[in-house]
Design a protein around this motif. Structure first.
Motif, PDB file in Angstrom:
ATOM      1  N   VAL A 114       0.856  -1.184   0.000  1.00 45.21           N
ATOM      2  CA  VAL A 114       0.000   0.000   0.000  1.00 45.21           C
ATOM      3  C   VAL A 114       0.893   1.236   0.000  1.00 45.21           C
ATOM      4  O   VAL A 114       1.945   1.262   0.631  1.00 45.21           O
ATOM      5  N   LEU A 115       0.443   2.257  -0.710  1.00 48.75           N
ATOM      6  CA  LEU A 115       1.245   3.467  -0.888  1.00 48.75           C
ATOM      7  C   LEU A 115       0.896   4.534   0.141  1.00 48.75           C
ATOM      8  O   LEU A 115       0.847   5.720  -0.164  1.00 48.75           O
ATOM      9  N   THR A 116       0.646   4.092   1.370  1.00 55.21           N
ATOM     10  CA  THR A 116       0.278   5.007   2.442  1.00 55.21           C
ATOM     11  C   THR A 116       1.391   5.150   3.475  1.00 55.21           C
ATOM     12  O   THR A 116       1.198   5.792   4.504  1.00 55.21           O
ATOM     13  N   GLY A 117       2.554   4.540   3.188  1.00 59.02           N
ATOM     14  CA  GLY A 117       3.631   4.546   4.164  1.00 59.02           C
ATOM     15  C   GLY A 117       4.964   4.960   3.578  1.00 59.02           C
ATOM     16  O   GLY A 117       5.084   5.992   2.927  1.00 59.02           O
ATOM     17  N   ILE A 118       5.967   4.123   3.771  1.00 57.23           N
ATOM     18  CA  ILE A 118       7.349   4.473   3.446  1.00 57.23           C
ATOM     19  C   ILE A 118       7.624   4.484   1.945  1.00 57.23           C
ATOM     20  O   ILE A 118       8.081   5.478   1.381  1.00 57.23           O
ATOM     21  N   ASP A 119       7.370   3.381   1.271  1.00 53.73           N
ATOM     22  CA  ASP A 119       7.791   3.253  -0.128  1.00 53.73           C
ATOM     23  C   ASP A 119       6.737   3.771  -1.092  1.00 53.73           C
ATOM     24  O   ASP A 119       5.535   3.537  -0.926  1.00 53.73           O
ATOM     25  N   GLY A 120       7.221   4.482  -2.120  1.00 60.83           N
ATOM     26  CA  GLY A 120       6.363   5.070  -3.131  1.00 60.83           C
ATOM     27  C   GLY A 120       6.763   4.635  -4.521  1.00 60.83           C
ATOM     28  O   GLY A 120       7.477   3.641  -4.706  1.00 60.83           O
ATOM     29  N   PRO A 121       6.332   5.370  -5.540  1.00 61.29           N
ATOM     30  CA  PRO A 121       6.578   4.972  -6.928  1.00 61.29           C
ATOM     31  C   PRO A 121       8.047   4.723  -7.259  1.00 61.29           C
ATOM     32  O   PRO A 121       8.374   3.760  -7.959  1.00 61.29           O
ATOM     33  N   LYS A 122       8.939   5.569  -6.786  1.00 58.79           N
ATOM     34  CA  LYS A 122      10.354   5.410  -7.116  1.00 58.79           C
ATOM     35  C   LYS A 122      10.873   4.047  -6.640  1.00 58.79           C
ATOM     36  O   LYS A 122      11.568   3.332  -7.374  1.00 58.79           O
ATOM     37  N   GLN A 123      10.526   3.664  -5.416  1.00 55.83           N
ATOM     38  CA  GLN A 123      10.979   2.380  -4.878  1.00 55.83           C
ATOM     39  C   GLN A 123      10.305   1.208  -5.596  1.00 55.83           C
ATOM     40  O   GLN A 123      10.927   0.172  -5.829  1.00 55.83           O
ATOM     41  N   VAL A 124       9.029   1.370  -5.934  1.00 55.86           N
ATOM     42  CA  VAL A 124       8.316   0.308  -6.653  1.00 55.86           C
ATOM     43  C   VAL A 124       8.975   0.035  -8.004  1.00 55.86           C
ATOM     44  O   VAL A 124       9.235  -1.109  -8.370  1.00 55.86           O
ATOM     45  N   LEU A 125       9.253   1.089  -8.756  1.00 55.52           N
ATOM     46  CA  LEU A 125       9.836   0.910 -10.084  1.00 55.52           C
ATOM     47  C   LEU A 125      11.220   0.292 -10.010  1.00 55.52           C
ATOM     48  O   LEU A 125      11.645  -0.419 -10.932  1.00 55.52           O
ATOM     49  N   ALA A 126      11.935   0.527  -8.901  1.00 52.92           N
ATOM     50  CA  ALA A 126      13.302   0.014  -8.758  1.00 52.92           C
ATOM     51  C   ALA A 126      13.356  -1.357  -8.105  1.00 52.92           C
ATOM     52  O   ALA A 126      14.445  -1.933  -7.978  1.00 52.92           O
ATOM     53  N   ALA A 127      12.223  -1.911  -7.711  1.00 51.41           N
ATOM     54  CA  ALA A 127      12.216  -3.149  -6.926  1.00 51.41           C
ATOM     55  C   ALA A 127      12.803  -4.316  -7.702  1.00 51.41           C
ATOM     56  O   ALA A 127      12.409  -4.589  -8.842  1.00 51.41           O
ATOM     57  N   GLY A 128      13.717  -5.034  -7.059  1.00 52.85           N
ATOM     58  CA  GLY A 128      14.201  -6.290  -7.614  1.00 52.85           C
ATOM     59  C   GLY A 128      13.185  -7.390  -7.386  1.00 52.85           C
ATOM     60  O   GLY A 128      12.224  -7.233  -6.618  1.00 52.85           O
TER      61      GLY A 128
END
Length: 334
Positions: free
Chosen positions: A234-248
């Motif tokens: 869920v995008l209500t906390g720490i990680d947002g779009p930048k981290q999602v796109l970079a996820a391994g």
């Protein structure tokens, strides 16, 4: 035919706390109503946390105060998972040196162990968890005890940071690292992203089809993947779009949700469209050294499409130009 929802036929919903259910002292928007709807489906809800400084009863009391009915047994903590690791390796009555707060001491005692006061008591194991009152003497005592390379060392968690009212502060991982530097070895870890906390929760609820929701990719989602359970970020906390796109691959969730309401909403199909990916009305593609937005659609669908396009391309997001409209999605989703 209606598309399935992320929660599907799960027989327990497991939730991280900070950033998923609440942020600081306030409930996350829509969390209470979403969880009430889940309960209306007859699905039990469990809360799992790496925080070793509070008891399950304290956490349950906070949740009740935020309008989310919870009992202490609904809360699974990293100290409980740490004690499970101890109990699997040591007999009842073993002597444990606790480097942590009252929440950790209480579960060690409840499990039938005896507290060692110092390394001079020749403990059978050291268990380490966060407490804001820990100091150099406590860490030194752990190092003295762990000078014996055969002595068991268990850490509740290794989170590098912890959110507090004034900002982000060093977490248990930094304290564990200090002891590690002194003794030259690493502990067994109970909390996320390791699997014991998840396994303790599944055992607690007798679940066959658990589903997990978190807000951090490198702890919550990585841990759920390692434990073999489907997950949602869920995008209500720490990680947002930048981290999602970079996820391994180890950190990629099964579902991306704007907030907890998405658990019971039909999830759109991710479709390959030529050289692009379509989710709902949103279409994104990787072309050369750029992520291109072909059609924006709904903000959450655009992020889903962009993530799938990058993940399927085999190209790191760091080698791509990413439009600002994708990176700035979080504010519009909350």
């Amino acid at each position: 035919m209606a598309r399935p929802t992320p929660l599907g036929d799960a027989d327990v919903l497991l939730l991280d706390l900070d950033g998923v259910v609440y942020r600081g002292r306030s409930a996350v928007r829509h969390a209470s109503e979403a969880l009430e709807a889940v309960r209306g489906r007859g699905v039990p809800i469990g809360y799992i946390t790496n925080n070793a400084s509070r008891t399950a009863a304290t956490v349950a009391e906070q949740l009740v105060g935020l309008g989310m009915p919870a009992r202490p047994d609904d809360v699974v903590t990293s100290p409980q998972a740490a004690v499970r690791l101890l109990a699997d390796r040591l007999p009842a009555g073993a002597r444990i040196l606790v480097v942590g707060g009252d929440g950790l001491r209480s579960v060690v005692l409840e499990a039938g162990f005896v507290l060692a006061e110092s390394a001079d008591d020749t403990p059978d194991a050291v268990v380490q968890g966060f407490s804001p009152d820990l100091g150099w003497k406590d860490l030194a005592e752990a190092a003295f005890a762990l000078a014996d390379p055969e002595r068991l060392w268990v850490a509740t968690n290794t989170d590098w940071t912890i959110p507090v009212d004034r900002g982000i502060a060093p977490g248990n991982g930094t304290l564990v690292s200090a002891v590690h530097a002194a003794v030259g070895r690493l502990p067994l870890v109970a909390g996320k992203p390791e699997t014991p906390l998840f396994e303790t929760a599944v055992e607690r609820f007798g679940a066959q089809r658990p589903f997990f929701v978190g807000d951090r990719l490198d702890t919550d989602i990585r841990g759920a993947n390692a434990a073999g359970m489907p997950s949602a970020l869920v995008l209500t906390g720490i990680d947002g779009p930048k981290q999602v796109l970079a996820a391994g691959e180890p950190d990629r969730p099964t579902y991306l949700l704007a907030d907890l309401r998405g658990l019971l909403e039909p999830y759109p199909e991710v479709r390959l469209r030529g050289d692009g990916v379509q989710v709902g009305k949103a279409v994104a593609r990787v072309r050369g050294t750029a992520l291109e937005v072909v059609r924006a659609g709904e903000p959450i669908d655009l992020l889903r499409a962009a993530a799938a396009a990058i993940w399927n391309s085999g190209v790191s997001v760091y080698a791509l130009g990413v439009p600002d409209e994708v990176l700035r999605l979080t504010a519009s989703l909350r």
